[in-house]
Scaffold this motif. Structure first.
Motif, mmCIF file in Angstrom:
data_model
loop_
_atom_site.group_PDB
_atom_site.id
_atom_site.type_symbol
_atom_site.label_atom_id
_atom_site.label_comp_id
_atom_site.label_asym_id
_atom_site.label_seq_id
_atom_site.Cartn_x
_atom_site.Cartn_y
_atom_site.Cartn_z
ATOM 1 N N ILE A 1 0.705 -1.226 0.000
ATOM 2 C CA ILE A 1 0.043 0.138 0.054
ATOM 3 C C ILE A 1 0.812 1.157 0.000
ATOM 4 C CG2 ILE A 1 -1.805 -1.196 0.958
ATOM 5 C CD1 ILE A 1 0.123 1.359 3.148
ATOM 6 N N ARG A 2 0.382 2.271 -0.415
ATOM 7 C CA ARG A 2 0.903 3.589 -0.432
ATOM 8 C C ARG A 2 0.428 4.285 1.049
ATOM 9 N NH1 ARG A 2 3.925 6.799 -3.859
ATOM 10 N NH2 ARG A 2 3.328 5.034 -5.340
ATOM 11 N N PRO A 3 1.555 4.565 2.052
ATOM 12 C CA PRO A 3 1.032 4.784 3.415
ATOM 13 C C PRO A 3 0.291 6.344 3.324
ATOM 14 C CG PRO A 3 3.088 3.851 3.357
ATOM 15 C CD PRO A 3 2.821 3.987 1.895
ATOM 16 N N ALA A 4 0.866 7.100 2.336
ATOM 17 C CA ALA A 4 0.223 8.508 2.205
ATOM 18 C C ALA A 4 -1.465 8.635 1.985
ATOM 19 C CB ALA A 4 1.067 9.264 1.306
ATOM 20 N N LEU A 5 -1.619 7.381 1.417
ATOM 21 C CA LEU A 5 -3.041 7.193 1.092
ATOM 22 C C LEU A 5 -4.316 6.570 2.060
ATOM 23 C CD1 LEU A 5 -2.804 6.482 -2.786
ATOM 24 C CD2 LEU A 5 -3.012 8.724 -1.691
ATOM 25 N N VAL A 6 -3.378 6.097 3.336
ATOM 26 C CA VAL A 6 -4.261 5.674 4.221
ATOM 27 C C VAL A 6 -5.109 6.574 4.875
ATOM 28 C CG1 VAL A 6 -4.205 4.337 6.412
ATOM 29 C CG2 VAL A 6 -2.498 3.693 4.953
ATOM 30 N N ASN A 7 -6.470 6.475 4.969
ATOM 31 C CA ASN A 7 -7.387 7.181 5.590
ATOM 32 C C ASN A 7 -7.809 6.835 6.994
ATOM 33 O OD1 ASN A 7 -7.465 9.181 3.782
ATOM 34 N ND2 ASN A 7 -9.621 9.084 3.101
ATOM 35 N N GLY A 8 -7.806 5.628 7.359
ATOM 36 C CA GLY A 8 -8.254 5.212 8.639
ATOM 37 C C GLY A 8 -7.619 3.729 8.954
ATOM 38 N N VAL A 9 -7.639 3.300 10.239
ATOM 39 C CA VAL A 9 -7.187 2.142 10.757
ATOM 40 C C VAL A 9 -8.391 1.315 11.429
ATOM 41 C CG1 VAL A 9 -5.674 0.732 11.930
ATOM 42 C CG2 VAL A 9 -4.844 2.725 10.867
ATOM 43 N N GLN A 10 -8.703 0.293 11.062
ATOM 44 C CA GLN A 10 -9.860 -0.492 11.612
ATOM 45 C C GLN A 10 -9.137 -1.652 12.606
ATOM 46 O OE1 GLN A 10 -12.233 -2.577 8.982
ATOM 47 N NE2 GLN A 10 -13.125 -0.760 8.034
ATOM 48 N N ARG A 11 -9.540 -1.567 13.732
ATOM 49 C CA ARG A 11 -8.838 -2.496 14.797
ATOM 50 C C ARG A 11 -9.783 -3.758 14.750
ATOM 51 N NH1 ARG A 11 -4.007 -0.608 17.325
ATOM 52 N NH2 ARG A 11 -3.974 1.593 17.072
ATOM 53 N N LEU A 12 -9.400 -4.736 14.530
ATOM 54 C CA LEU A 12 -10.104 -6.143 14.263
ATOM 55 C C LEU A 12 -10.193 -6.872 15.519
ATOM 56 C CD1 LEU A 12 -8.943 -6.943 10.425
ATOM 57 C CD2 LEU A 12 -10.813 -5.422 11.433
ATOM 58 N N GLY A 13 -9.611 -6.562 16.596
ATOM 59 C CA GLY A 13 -9.284 -7.556 17.569
ATOM 60 C C GLY A 13 -8.058 -8.505 17.557
#
Length: 247
Positions: free
Chosen positions: A204-216
């Motif tokens: 992935i391109r880190p600059a284009l990460v909008n959010g992080v989902q915590r899945l457990g």
């Protein structure tokens, strides 16, 4: 901005209804019709002149691949293939598909594919000019195969990468390109500050990460700018969180 006019093609009534439901949650689109065979699809494309065709591959009378291959070049709708069989991916991109979705279709991937098709319609001239992009002082592009020959794809255009059997899919803002190369080779080719590996089958391109989902259980997924949700492999979680300054 005018609504994107969409034709849905699938020989399974349940699949058509599911697509109609998913499209109901996407802004600025209008489903203008459906078809259940290749021949019916060709007729409706000719009469309705859709902007985008969601095209099942395995159908009676004529496959989706054949329908797309036989389309007139101008005006030509954007094509997004939908299928239960990933082995058709190389054929799909040979006919210049905007994207290739596996059933059951996920909403985030559908929305991403639709936005890519929308951008393709307004950026075709720019995409055509990519072939003439001058080379830089280092390896900054990858030659990929397209329906009409080969295209020099600047690495800076790649937003994320996923493996598909013996191939990879380079996802850009306007379309996906299929290319035969190993993930290990890409890891040597890519600048990790620009495209980082987050899974054994994903960059992935880190600059284009909008959010992080915590899945457990310590697992996470990344929400990309284009709407895609990318799983992070367990062994990559710490380095990804460190990179995003979330550790």
């Amino acid at each position: 901005m005018s609504a994107l006019r969409v034709l849905l093609v699938d020989d399974e009534p349940l699949a058509l209804r599911r697509l109609e439901t998913l499209f109901g949650d996407i802004d600025d689109v209008e489903v203008i019709g459906t078809a259940s065979t290749g021949d019916e699809a060709e007729a409706k494309i000719a009469t309705l002149r859709p902007d985008l065709v969601m095209l099942d591959i395995s159908m009676p009378q004529k496959s989706g691949i054949r329908v797309a291959a036989d389309l007139a070049s101008d005006p030509r709708p954007e094509i997004i293939f939908v299928t239960a069989f990933e082995q058709y991916a190389p054929d799909a991109f040979e006919v210049d598909a905007a994207d290739y979705l596996l059933k059951p279709v996920r909403f985030d991937r559908l929305r991403q594919a639709v936005e890519r098709a929308r951008r393709r319609r307004t950026m075709r001239d720019a995409i055509d000019r990519l072939a003439g992009t001058p080379a830089g002082t280092r390896e900054e592009a990858i030659w990929v195969q397209i329906a009409t020959g080969n295209l020099r794809l600047p690495i800076a255009q790649i937003e994320w990468v996923e493996a598909a059997r013996d191939y990879v899919l380079f996802h850009t803002s306007t379309r996906s390109y299929i290319h035969r190369i190993s993930m290990a080779a890409l890891e040597q080719l890519f600048d990790p500050q620009q495209l980082m590996r987050v899974h054994r089958s994903t960059f992935i391109r880190p600059a284009l990460v909008n959010g992080v989902q915590r899945l457990g259980k310590g697992l996470i997924a990344l929400e990309m700018e284009d709407g895609a949700v990318v799983q992070v492999g367990p062994s990559y979680v710490k380095i990804v969180l460190d990179r995003l300054s979330l550790a």
